[in-house]
Design a protein around this motif. Structure first.
Motif, short mmCIF file in Angstrom:
data_model
loop_
_atom_site.label_atom_id
_atom_site.label_comp_id
_atom_site.label_asym_id
_atom_site.label_seq_id
_atom_site.Cartn_x
_atom_site.Cartn_y
_atom_site.Cartn_z
N GLY A 618 -11.31 10.25 -4.25
CA GLY A 618 -10.33 10.84 -3.28
C GLY A 618 -9.82 10.60 -2.09
O GLY A 618 -8.28 11.09 -1.26
N TYR A 619 -10.65 11.11 -1.64
CA TYR A 619 -11.30 10.91 -0.24
C TYR A 619 -10.02 9.77 0.42
O TYR A 619 -9.40 10.03 1.51
N TYR A 620 -9.78 9.20 -0.55
CA TYR A 620 -9.59 7.50 0.79
C TYR A 620 -7.54 7.75 0.78
O TYR A 620 -7.10 7.63 0.91
N ALA A 621 -7.26 8.45 -0.54
CA ALA A 621 -5.90 8.55 -1.00
C ALA A 621 -5.99 9.66 0.60
O ALA A 621 -4.73 9.49 1.05
N TYR A 622 -6.79 10.41 1.32
CA TYR A 622 -6.27 11.18 2.57
C TYR A 622 -6.10 10.42 3.39
O TYR A 622 -5.18 10.16 4.52
N LYS A 623 -6.68 9.56 3.63
CA LYS A 623 -7.23 8.54 4.16
C LYS A 623 -6.18 7.84 4.90
O LYS A 623 -6.17 7.56 6.25
N ALA A 624 -5.39 7.18 3.50
CA ALA A 624 -4.18 6.45 3.43
C ALA A 624 -3.06 7.72 4.14
O ALA A 624 -2.31 6.73 4.52
N ALA A 625 -3.24 8.14 3.30
CA ALA A 625 -2.00 9.48 3.73
C ALA A 625 -1.81 9.74 5.27
O ALA A 625 -0.96 10.02 5.86
N TRP A 626 -2.81 10.28 5.92
CA TRP A 626 -3.57 10.43 7.01
C TRP A 626 -3.43 9.60 8.35
O TRP A 626 -3.17 10.34 9.60
N GLY A 627 -4.11 8.03 8.23
CA GLY A 627 -4.40 7.35 8.70
C GLY A 627 -3.14 6.65 9.69
O GLY A 627 -1.89 6.47 8.93
N ASN A 628 -3.71 5.94 10.30
CA ASN A 628 -2.38 4.73 10.48
C ASN A 628 -2.95 3.03 10.33
O ASN A 628 -2.23 2.56 10.71
N GLU A 629 -4.06 3.06 9.89
CA GLU A 629 -4.50 2.00 9.60
C GLU A 629 -3.92 1.94 7.69
O GLU A 629 -4.59 3.05 7.05
#
Length: 635
Positions: A618-629
């Motif tokens: 689930g970490y990567y879902a937020y990394k995708a939603a919150w990040g610019n990369e």
């Protein structure tokens, strides 16, 4: 408020911790390096003795009768002596084998044995199946003759909980809260120089909980000895605001509370230097005033910063006010206050930082970590915040109590917005005092964008609850009129006038039946914010839901039934920007609340990182939603 004295800097440097990252500048350009700081703040964490278990003690009606609360206690030298600590006579002698040496911070609960007992804590499994109990801390120390005449106090950043303090046989007081700091004036009861050594003892009674999660027990935050002149800046004695900000300049209002504890009136000059991170003096304000004996006075000054550098998550620029109290040309006290120049506005259209829409990408977090319980070294707090920044988070909710002050210092310097939360919904004298302590201690931190008065209290939406809440909101507005106030509500948001006394209505799990969308339609002027959501449970590396072995899948929704998949919650924030942002429950797994399991599961699985900070899927879902990369993650 953030105060860093030379003693603290020495301590941090000596023990190699990364708060050096946050000590962004020194005051060397204002004060000579050779001049000793008249205010000393000495770390008092080391060389304590700890006794686990209760010790029966009678209230001493005449001080000076010795015992373990004083220095002149008989020490038992006979080996294998067994002490009956239920007998009040046991407090009159010290048996060294029953005490062990510890350094602080210290959490004795995490050292214990797990017990399958659903009566532990405030709810079954809530505390992680670890017993709490009672413990004692004792320390002997010396105070030099040269300190005679100074005001000397001790500051406990946090003791869980119900702590009682004695010094040299004198009962100094009791502090119930496990989350707010306590302070005691030691001046009169200390022994100086040849008068002899000193002894301090702290009883910690953690038998009753304050929350429904793992809370630990012990002196689990830092302890400080503070030495000042008898005329000094009061505890939490500055308040720095920037009410007018333009590209060209920022107005800085500095309110300083001074205490004169001399027998005679004193005429002093208050010097406030505004400095940048390099220590360059940007403005100096000077005020002269006479202060009556045993009288506090607040002095207000107005300064300017030309072309201010604003604080934000991307550019966490900080300034300081360096305070000097001068009498007859001599500096008798100094004080440091870190602040930032920024504007926060939470309105019906969202959260705005420095005039720009700034969606809050936040996580809720309890304060424990991995195998160390709640007694976190500073570097572990830094590590946790660093991990949250790396996933793209820009905000931290202190669930559900005021945090250790070092964490707020870090958030200031790292650019992490904070929702600072009070523990209890209560207008009792004691609980209002705890609320006031949080507000006075924390109000100078630029990272804090809003205060939360409570979380999911049972009497939300009731008329009585609204009365209590209104008293608390008015207290917050009086002490800090610059920030708005919320409460984290999970029910009855439209009942009893409860939401009406809030500046911002907090929605926990408002995605259920789209409650926040329906409420916005019914109350278009209501200011809303998503104080908590998600609650997706998962076991790192597991993809099967199973009651035995106890595992939760990273890819299949199961229990509880109120949580969406990680990242789905953010879709509502994008679609309805008036919600302001979101705090995910939680950034990290934590001890206790092992939903949906019971014994022998002892830890929650709500985090998108596990108890050690290793990412789950689930970490990567937020990394995708919150990040610019762009993010590609393979299950």
């Amino acid at each position: 408020m953030h105060t860093i004295e030379s003693k603290k800097l020495g301590y941090i440097s000596k023990f190699g911790f990364c708060l050096l990252f946050f000590t962004l500048f020194s005051n060397s350009s204002v004060q000579s390096q050779e001049t000793k700081n008249p205010r000393e703040r000495e770390n008092f964490d080391f060389n304590w003795q700890f006794h686990k278990g209760d010790i029966a003690m009678k209230l001493v009606v005449r001080v000076g009768q010795g015992g373990i609360t004083d220095i002149n206690v008989p020490v038992i030298s006979k080996k294998d002596t067994i002490i009956d600590y239920t007998n009040a006579e046991s407090s009159k002698a010290l048996n060294p084998p029953d005490w062990k040496e510890v350094n602080l911070p210290h959490d004795w609960v995490v050292e214990g044995t797990f017990v399958n007992d659903n009566t532990l804590g405030s709810q079954p499994a809530g505390s992680g199946y670890l017993p709490t109990g009672i413990g004692f801390y004792r320390k002997e120390f010396e105070i030099p003759e040269t300190d005679k005449g100074k005001k000397i106090s001790i500051e406990f950043d946090g003791i869980f909980r119900n702590s009682t303090v004695w010094v040299n046989g004198h009962l100094l007081g009791n502090h119930q809260s496990g989350y707010t700091p306590s302070n005691y004036d030691l001046t009169d009861v200390l022994r100086y120089g040849n008068e002899g050594k000193n002894a301090i003892m702290v009883k910690v009674d953690a038998t009753q909980p304050e929350g429904w999660w793992y809370e630990g027990a012990g002196i689990y935050r830092h302890v400080w000895i503070i030495k000042t002149d008898r005329l000094h800046v009061a505890r939490f004695g500055t308040y720095v605001t920037t009410p007018e900000i333009t590209d060209a300049k920022a107005t800085v209002i500095i309110k300083t509370t001074l205490k004169n504890e001399y027998k005679t009136a004193k005429t002093i000059t208050l010097v406030s230097n505004i400095v940048d991170k390099k220590g360059t003096v940007l403005d100096t304000k000077t005020s002269t005033q006479s202060i009556a004996p045993y009288y506090p006075v607040e002095i207000s000054q107005e300064g300017l910063i030309q072309k201010p550098k604003l604080w934000s998550p991307k550019t966490p620029n900080l300034y300081k006010v360096l305070t000097e109290v001068v009498e007859n040309g001599k500096v008798i006290d100094t004080y440091e206050t870190t602040f930032g120049v920024r504007t926060f506005e939470v309105n019906k259209n969202g959260v705005f930082l420095n005039g720009n829409l700034c969606p809050v990408k936040g996580t809720c977090n309890h304060q424990d970590f991995a195998g160390i319980g709640v007694a976190l070294p500073d570097k572990i707090n830094y590590y946790k915040l660093k991990l949250l920044k790396e996933v793209g988070s820009n905000a931290y909710r202190c669930s559900h109590h005021p945090p250790t002050p070092e964490l707020l210092d870090m958030c200031d310097s790292m650019g992490i917005m904070v929702l600072d939360e009070n523990r209890h919904l209560s207008s009792s004298e004691e609980n209002l005092r705890d609320l006031e302590t949080m507000l006075y201690r924390d109000r100078n931190h630029p990272s804090i964008f809003m205060w939360s008065m409570e979380n999911e209290e049972a009497i939300q939406g009731t008329v009585m609850g609204a009365r209590i809440l209104e008293t608390m909101v008015e207290t917050a507005h009086r002490i800090d009129p610059t920030r708005k106030v919320t409460a984290a509500m999970n029910h009855a948001r439209n009942d009893g006038g409860y939401a009406d006394v809030l500046d911002v209505v907090g929605y926990n799990y408002g995605d259920k039946q789209l409650a926040y969308v329906k409420d916005k339609e019914a109350h278009p002027d209501r200011v809303m914010f998503c104080t908590e959501g998600t609650s997706f449970v998962s076991t790192r590396g597991e993809y099967v839901n199973s009651w035995w072995p106890q595992t939760c899948s990273n890819s299949i929704l199961w229990q509880p039934d109120w949580g969406p998949y990680p990242g789905e919650d953010w879709a509502d924030i994008v679609k309805y920007p008036y919600l302001g942002g979101h705090f995910v429950w939680t950034g990290f797994d934590y001890r206790g609340e092992p939903t949906p399991f019971w014994w022998p599961s002892v830890s929650s699985q709500f985090g998108f990182m596990d108890v050690c900070g290793f990412p789950k899927d689930g970490y990567y879902a937020y990394k995708a939603a919150w990040g610019n990369e762009p993010v590609v993650h393979i299950f």
